[in-house]
Scaffold this motif. Structure first.
Motif, PDB file in Angstrom:
ATOM      1  N   GLN A   1       0.824  -1.190   0.000  1.00  0.00           N
ATOM      2  CA  GLN A   1       0.000   0.000   0.000  1.00  0.00           C
ATOM      3  C   GLN A   1       0.871   1.258   0.000  1.00  0.00           C
ATOM      4  OE1 GLN A   1      -0.801  -0.547   4.723  1.00  0.00           O
ATOM      5  NE2 GLN A   1      -2.527  -0.168   3.510  1.00  0.00           N
ATOM      6  N   ASP A   2       0.350   2.347  -0.551  1.00  0.00           N
ATOM      7  CA  ASP A   2       1.120   3.585  -0.746  1.00  0.00           C
ATOM      8  C   ASP A   2       1.703   4.149   0.540  1.00  0.00           C
ATOM      9  OD1 ASP A   2       0.665   3.490  -3.457  1.00  0.00           O
ATOM     10  OD2 ASP A   2      -1.090   4.800  -3.364  1.00  0.00           O
ATOM     11  N   SER A   3       1.063   3.904   1.675  1.00  0.00           N
ATOM     12  CA  SER A   3       1.530   4.487   2.929  1.00  0.00           C
ATOM     13  C   SER A   3       2.776   3.800   3.483  1.00  0.00           C
ATOM     14  CB  SER A   3       0.415   4.438   3.975  1.00  0.00           C
ATOM     15  OG  SER A   3       0.069   3.096   4.246  1.00  0.00           O
ATOM     16  N   VAL A   4       3.168   2.654   2.923  1.00  0.00           N
ATOM     17  CA  VAL A   4       4.335   1.922   3.412  1.00  0.00           C
ATOM     18  C   VAL A   4       5.599   2.531   2.805  1.00  0.00           C
ATOM     19  CG1 VAL A   4       5.505  -0.298   3.516  1.00  0.00           C
ATOM     20  CG2 VAL A   4       3.004  -0.189   3.657  1.00  0.00           C
ATOM     21  N   LYS A   5       6.501   2.970   3.652  1.00  0.00           N
ATOM     22  CA  LYS A   5       7.773   3.547   3.223  1.00  0.00           C
ATOM     23  C   LYS A   5       8.905   2.623   3.651  1.00  0.00           C
ATOM     24  CE  LYS A   5       5.613   7.194   1.845  1.00  0.00           C
ATOM     25  NZ  LYS A   5       4.844   6.942   0.679  1.00  0.00           N
ATOM     26  N   GLN A   6      10.032   2.670   2.959  1.00  0.00           N
ATOM     27  CA  GLN A   6      11.147   1.775   3.254  1.00  0.00           C
ATOM     28  C   GLN A   6      11.590   1.877   4.708  1.00  0.00           C
ATOM     29  OE1 GLN A   6      14.350   1.946   0.473  1.00  0.00           O
ATOM     30  NE2 GLN A   6      15.326   0.153   1.303  1.00  0.00           N
ATOM     31  N   ALA A   7      11.651   3.073   5.272  1.00  0.00           N
ATOM     32  CA  ALA A   7      12.086   3.247   6.652  1.00  0.00           C
ATOM     33  C   ALA A   7      11.121   2.586   7.636  1.00  0.00           C
ATOM     34  CB  ALA A   7      12.219   4.732   6.979  1.00  0.00           C
ATOM     35  N   GLY A   8       9.881   2.380   7.238  1.00  0.00           N
ATOM     36  CA  GLY A   8       8.891   1.795   8.124  1.00  0.00           C
ATOM     37  C   GLY A   8       8.631   0.322   7.881  1.00  0.00           C
ATOM     38  N   MET A   9       9.484  -0.353   7.116  1.00  0.00           N
ATOM     39  CA  MET A   9       9.254  -1.756   6.793  1.00  0.00           C
ATOM     40  C   MET A   9       9.245  -2.656   8.024  1.00  0.00           C
ATOM     41  SD  MET A   9       8.380  -2.578   3.800  1.00  0.00           S
ATOM     42  CE  MET A   9       8.696  -4.329   3.769  1.00  0.00           C
ATOM     43  N   SER A  10       9.888  -2.260   9.124  1.00  0.00           N
ATOM     44  CA  SER A  10       9.888  -3.103  10.318  1.00  0.00           C
ATOM     45  C   SER A  10       8.481  -3.262  10.891  1.00  0.00           C
ATOM     46  CB  SER A  10      10.829  -2.537  11.376  1.00  0.00           C
ATOM     47  OG  SER A  10      10.379  -1.257  11.776  1.00  0.00           O
ATOM     48  N   ARG A  11       7.574  -2.342  10.562  1.00  0.00           N
ATOM     49  CA  ARG A  11       6.173  -2.459  10.989  1.00  0.00           C
ATOM     50  C   ARG A  11       5.391  -3.402  10.090  1.00  0.00           C
ATOM     51  NH1 ARG A  11       2.493   2.286  11.164  1.00  0.00           N
ATOM     52  NH2 ARG A  11       1.248   0.879  12.407  1.00  0.00           N
ATOM     53  N   HIS A  12       5.989  -3.883   9.023  1.00  0.00           N
ATOM     54  CA  HIS A  12       5.302  -4.705   8.028  1.00  0.00           C
ATOM     55  C   HIS A  12       6.055  -6.011   7.795  1.00  0.00           C
ATOM     56  CE1 HIS A  12       2.768  -1.243   7.052  1.00  0.00           C
ATOM     57  NE2 HIS A  12       3.871  -0.544   7.219  1.00  0.00           N
ATOM     58  N   PRO A  13       6.149  -6.863   8.834  1.00  0.00           N
ATOM     59  CA  PRO A  13       6.865  -8.130   8.637  1.00  0.00           C
ATOM     60  C   PRO A  13       6.209  -8.961   7.552  1.00  0.00           C
ATOM     61  CG  PRO A  13       5.613  -8.175  10.678  1.00  0.00           C
ATOM     62  CD  PRO A  13       5.523  -6.777  10.137  1.00  0.00           C
TER      63      PRO A  13
ATOM     64  N   GLY B   1      -4.560  -0.237   7.953  1.00  0.00           N
ATOM     65  CA  GLY B   1      -5.557   0.635   7.350  1.00  0.00           C
ATOM     66  C   GLY B   1      -5.454   2.034   7.917  1.00  0.00           C
ATOM     67  N   GLU B   2      -6.318   2.922   7.466  1.00  0.00           N
ATOM     68  CA  GLU B   2      -6.317   4.306   7.958  1.00  0.00           C
ATOM     69  C   GLU B   2      -6.548   4.363   9.459  1.00  0.00           C
ATOM     70  OE1 GLU B   2      -8.878   6.876   5.758  1.00  0.00           O
ATOM     71  OE2 GLU B   2      -8.132   6.163   3.834  1.00  0.00           O
ATOM     72  N   ASP B   3      -7.246   3.374  10.013  1.00  0.00           N
ATOM     73  CA  ASP B   3      -7.522   3.325  11.444  1.00  0.00           C
ATOM     74  C   ASP B   3      -6.385   2.686  12.241  1.00  0.00           C
ATOM     75  OD1 ASP B   3      -7.777   0.796  10.482  1.00  0.00           O
ATOM     76  OD2 ASP B   3      -9.874   0.558  11.044  1.00  0.00           O
ATOM     77  N   GLU B   4      -5.272   2.334  11.561  1.00  0.00           N
ATOM     78  CA  GLU B   4      -4.083   1.721  12.162  1.00  0.00           C
ATOM     79  C   GLU B   4      -4.323   0.322  12.708  1.00  0.00           C
ATOM     80  OE1 GLU B   4      -0.722   2.755  12.244  1.00  0.00           O
ATOM     81  OE2 GLU B   4      -1.557   4.011  10.688  1.00  0.00           O
ATOM     82  N   ILE B   5      -5.370  -0.333  12.265  1.00  0.00           N
ATOM     83  CA  ILE B   5      -5.606  -1.726  12.645  1.00  0.00           C
ATOM     84  C   ILE B   5      -4.823  -2.614  11.683  1.00  0.00           C
ATOM     85  CG2 ILE B   5      -7.328  -3.560  12.795  1.00  0.00           C
ATOM     86  CD1 ILE B   5      -9.344  -1.439  13.668  1.00  0.00           C
ATOM     87  N   PRO B   6      -3.965  -3.522  12.222  1.00  0.00           N
ATOM     88  CA  PRO B   6      -3.173  -4.383  11.345  1.00  0.00           C
ATOM     89  C   PRO B   6      -4.040  -5.431  10.652  1.00  0.00           C
ATOM     90  CG  PRO B   6      -2.786  -4.935  13.641  1.00  0.00           C
ATOM     91  CD  PRO B   6      -3.682  -3.740  13.627  1.00  0.00           C
ATOM     92  N   VAL B   7      -3.684  -5.716   9.396  1.00  0.00           N
ATOM     93  CA  VAL B   7      -4.395  -6.697   8.585  1.00  0.00           C
ATOM     94  C   VAL B   7      -3.348  -7.582   7.905  1.00  0.00           C
ATOM     95  CG1 VAL B   7      -5.930  -7.015   6.613  1.00  0.00           C
ATOM     96  CG2 VAL B   7      -6.253  -5.058   8.134  1.00  0.00           C
ATOM     97  N   LEU B   8      -3.569  -8.895   7.919  1.00  0.00           N
ATOM     98  CA  LEU B   8      -2.685  -9.814   7.209  1.00  0.00           C
ATOM     99  C   LEU B   8      -3.152  -9.904   5.763  1.00  0.00           C
ATOM    100  CD1 LEU B   8      -0.392 -11.896   7.215  1.00  0.00           C
ATOM    101  CD2 LEU B   8      -2.112 -13.611   7.818  1.00  0.00           C
TER     102      LEU B   8
END
Length: 69
Positions: A29-41, A55-62
Motif C-alpha cells: 500500500q502507498d503508505s508503506v515507506k522503506q524506513a517503516g518496513m519493520s512495521r510490516h513483517p 488501514g487508515e484506522d491503524e488496525i493491522p491486517v494480514l
C-alpha cells in the motif's frame, strides 16, 4: 530491499542454507515507506507472500499476495 515507486519493494529470496534463489517486486500500500518496513513483517509460504499492512484506522491486517512463476 529497494523501493521502486512504480513496482514496490524489491525482495531477495534465499534458501535455508543462505543461497540466493530469486527476487521479485512486492507491491505494498502507498503508505508503506522503506524506513517503516519493520512495521510490516512478511513471510513466504509456497506461492504466497504474507505481509502485515495497516488501514487508515491503524488496525493491522494480514494480506496475502500470490507470486507468479
Amino acid at each position: 530491499s529497494t523501493l521502486s515507486e512504480d513496482k514496490g519493494f524489491l525482495v531477495d529470496v534465499f534458501d535455508a542454507e543462505g543461497r540466493y534463489l530469486d527476487n521479485f517486486y512486492l507491491p505494498l500500500q502507498d503508505s508503506v515507506k522503506q524506513a517503516g518496513m519493520s512495521r510490516h513483517p512478511l513471510f513466504i509460504t509456497d506461492d504466497f507472500v504474507h505481509v502485515i499492512e495497516y488501514g487508515e484506522d491503524e488496525i493491522p491486517v494480514l494480506v496475502r499476495y500470490r507470486m507468479k512463476r
